[in-house]
Design an enzyme around this catalytic site. Structure first.
Site, short mmCIF file in Angstrom:
data_model
loop_
_atom_site.label_atom_id
_atom_site.label_comp_id
_atom_site.label_asym_id
_atom_site.label_seq_id
_atom_site.Cartn_x
_atom_site.Cartn_y
_atom_site.Cartn_z
N LYS A 1 42.60 62.41 65.71
CA LYS A 1 42.31 61.79 67.02
C LYS A 1 43.17 62.38 68.14
O LYS A 1 42.67 62.68 69.22
CB LYS A 1 42.59 60.28 66.90
CG LYS A 1 42.06 59.44 68.02
CD LYS A 1 42.40 57.97 67.78
CE LYS A 1 41.87 57.47 66.44
NZ LYS A 1 42.19 56.04 66.21
N SER B 1 48.78 55.16 75.35
CA SER B 1 50.11 55.08 74.72
C SER B 1 50.92 56.32 75.06
O SER B 1 52.13 56.24 75.32
CB SER B 1 49.98 54.97 73.20
OG SER B 1 49.88 53.62 72.81
N LYS C 1 50.93 56.22 60.86
CA LYS C 1 50.44 54.84 60.89
C LYS C 1 51.38 53.97 60.07
O LYS C 1 52.07 54.47 59.16
CB LYS C 1 49.04 54.76 60.29
CG LYS C 1 48.26 53.54 60.72
CD LYS C 1 47.64 53.72 62.10
CE LYS C 1 46.93 52.47 62.57
NZ LYS C 1 46.16 52.72 63.80
P1 NAD Z 1 43.03 42.61 66.67
O1 NAD Z 1 43.90 42.07 65.63
O2 NAD Z 1 43.39 42.40 68.10
O3 NAD Z 1 41.53 42.05 66.48
C1 NAD Z 1 40.80 42.18 65.30
C2 NAD Z 1 39.51 41.40 65.47
O4 NAD Z 1 38.66 41.64 64.35
C3 NAD Z 1 39.68 39.90 65.55
O5 NAD Z 1 38.77 39.37 66.49
C4 NAD Z 1 39.32 39.43 64.15
O6 NAD Z 1 38.85 38.08 64.12
C5 NAD Z 1 38.21 40.41 63.83
N1 NAD Z 1 37.96 40.57 62.42
C6 NAD Z 1 38.84 40.70 61.40
N2 NAD Z 1 38.19 40.82 60.23
C7 NAD Z 1 36.87 40.80 60.52
C8 NAD Z 1 35.68 40.87 59.76
N3 NAD Z 1 35.74 41.02 58.42
N4 NAD Z 1 34.50 40.81 60.40
C9 NAD Z 1 34.44 40.67 61.74
N5 NAD Z 1 35.52 40.59 62.51
C10 NAD Z 1 36.71 40.64 61.91
O7 NAD Z 1 42.88 44.17 66.34
P2 NAD Z 1 42.49 45.34 67.36
O8 NAD Z 1 43.73 45.94 67.89
O9 NAD Z 1 41.43 44.86 68.26
O10 NAD Z 1 41.89 46.42 66.32
C11 NAD Z 1 40.54 46.40 65.90
C12 NAD Z 1 40.16 47.77 65.34
O11 NAD Z 1 40.36 48.76 66.33
C13 NAD Z 1 40.99 48.23 64.13
O12 NAD Z 1 40.19 49.02 63.29
C14 NAD Z 1 42.06 49.10 64.77
O13 NAD Z 1 42.62 50.03 63.87
C15 NAD Z 1 41.22 49.78 65.84
N6 NAD Z 1 41.99 50.36 66.93
C16 NAD Z 1 42.85 49.60 67.65
C17 NAD Z 1 43.52 50.18 68.73
C18 NAD Z 1 44.41 49.38 69.62
O14 NAD Z 1 44.82 49.93 70.65
N7 NAD Z 1 44.71 48.13 69.34
C19 NAD Z 1 43.34 51.54 69.03
C20 NAD Z 1 42.44 52.28 68.26
C21 NAD Z 1 41.77 51.67 67.22
#
Ligand code: NAD
Length: 409
Positions: A91, A345, A103
């Site tokens: 990425k 970031s 990670k």
């Molecule tokens: P978060 O903890 O803020 O939110 C996760 C969300 O997913 C919550 O709403 C939770 O209820 C939901 N969830 C969990 N298990 C689930 C399921 N089985 N089915 C449906 N919904 C479910 O996390 P986030 O930071 O929003 O990250 C979400 C995804 O995005 C992850 O794969 C993470 O690696 C990716 N990501 C995050 C970032 C970031 O900046 N936070 C950057 C790139 C990628």
């Protein structure tokens, strides 16, 4: 059980084969530079001490310090963290920013901990790993279930241990304590910029129907941004299930409702759906924004969306990728679609090091300027060689990584 690291390796080797990439580079990227497993003792509120297992995988630093989030989740394991670290290397190279890939994870269900216990766990993670972190070494950030507040605890602990005052060892901090304007929305917004750059090419209407799985940092912001930009968000969900409304949902109202009633159930004007149903809705755009392995050999055939915008990491297995490609469903891969988080970031890290504070407008302009050309390049390469956008993105990254003299040295 699906092993995300095996899937990540299949993506890497699959793209390398299409692009005839030097095998020694691919061998090198199939292994992390360093994998660390730690035990984190935490004094619980009742006075007992619980031991938590934590990981940091430092995959590749040939283009810059290791960079990647820390996940707090009961299902976190070393293979998941390995996969996520490899995807970060790809990425950061796709986005062409001066960072490598890493990670972290802790095996914990944070909903069972008090706020004090979460703070002690966060500080404990840093005490266990600080010798391997640092602004020039490895720069963690938030991921699933980790927040700006958690980053603030971590940076505070790191500064106590090292005397570093730059704040540049962690990103995704609260804006008041050295975070960047715009970091909170960055992943969702970056995904939207990528989508907007490719929408017409993908033959999608100006007002598309959108289903978003997950409404945390990434999914919540993405749903809001799609809605604000004239698209119709017809479905949203959290880990317990989702809601659907033909006429569209107001994502801000949905968030507020969830905050007040702790559930999506009963949201006015919407019907309840399961997460599985959400993935199979007849919409223009499906946005998986929760966890990995959501689109698999079991359900990919039933996906009716025209385009999948992967804001979660690893939501589509290689088998599902093949099925979707054959069906003509376009998949904008995670290593491009969700790169907005790591791009901002990196802006945060740059601001901390230079003692600067950029406005939100400046951050968003720079974010768009970083992502749109990469989105166009990936689209162009995929079309030119009739390959998936995932393979095109991996090949773009591998080309950049191959030019790094430090790799494998
Ligand atoms: P978060 O903890 O803020 O939110 C996760 C969300 O997913 C919550 O709403 C939770 O209820 C939901 N969830 C969990 N298990 C689930 C399921 N089985 N089915 C449906 N919904 C479910 O996390 P986030 O930071 O929003 O990250 C979400 C995804 O995005 C992850 O794969 C993470 O690696 C990716 N990501 C995050 C970032 C970031 O900046 N936070 C950057 C790139 C990628």
């Amino acid at each position: 059980m699906i092993n995300p690291f095996e899937n990540a390796l299949r993506q890497l080797w699959g793209a390398a084969k299409i692009g005839n990439v030097d095998g020694s580079l691919v061998e090198r990227l199939s292994r992390a530079d360093k994998e660390i497993t730690v035990t984190i003792p935490v004094v619980m509120d009742d006075g007992s001490t619980r031991l938590f297992e934590g990981y940091r995988v430092q995959h590749c630093a040939s283009r810059g310090p290791y960079k990647g989030g820390i996940r707090f989740h009961p299902d976190a394991d070393i293979n998941e963290v390995r996969a996520l670290a490899l995807w970060m290397t790809i990425k950061t190279a796709v986005a062409d920013i001066p960072m490598g890939g890493g990670k972290g994870g802790v095996v914990v269900d944070p909903s069972t901990l008090s706020s004090g216990e979460i703070e002690r766990l966060s500080r404990g993670f840093v005490r266990a790993l600080w010798r391997d972190l640092g602004p020039d070494v490895d720069v963690p950030a938030p991921d699933v279930n980790t927040t700006p507040e958690i980053m603030a605890y971590m940076v505070d602990e790191y500064e106590k241990l090292t005397g570093d005052r730059s704040g540049a060892c962690f990103t995704g901090k609260p804006v008041e304590t050295g975070g960047s304007a715009g970091r909170g929305a960055a992943t969702g917004l970056g995904g939207f910029y990528v989508f907007a750059a490719l929408r017409e090419k993908a033959n999608l209407p100006e007002s598309a129907t959108v289903a978003v799985q997950g409404m945390g940092n990434v999914g919540g912001n993405a749903a809001r941004i799609f809605h604000e930009n004239g698209h119709k968000v017809v479905a949203m969900s959290d880990s317990r299930g989702g809601i659907y409304a033909d006429d569209g949902l107001d994502p801000v109202a949905v968030e507020k409702y969830k905050e007040e009633s702790r559930s999506l159930r009963g949201f006015p004007g919407a019907r309840e759906i399961s997460n599985n149903e959400l993935l199979e809705l007849s919409v223009d755009v499906l946005v998986p924004a929760a966890l990995e392995n959501q689109l698999t050999a079991d359900n990919a055939d039933r996906v009716k969306a025209k385009l999948v915008l992967e804001l979660a990491n690893g939501p589509t297995t290689p088998e599902a990728d093949d099925i979707l490609h054959t069906k003509g469903v376009k998949v904008i891969p995670d290593v491009l679609a969700n790169a907005g988080g790591v791009v901002v970031s990196t802006f945060e890290w740059q601001q901390n090091r230079a003692g600067e504070k950029w406005s939100e407008e400046e951050v968003f302009d720079k974010l768009r300027a970083v992502l749109v050309p990469q989105a166009e390049a990936v689209w162009h390469d995929a079309l030119a060689k009739n390959m998936t956008m995932r393979s095109a993105a991996f090949l773009l990254a591998l080309g950049r990584l191959a030019n790094e003299p430090k790799i494998g040295a």
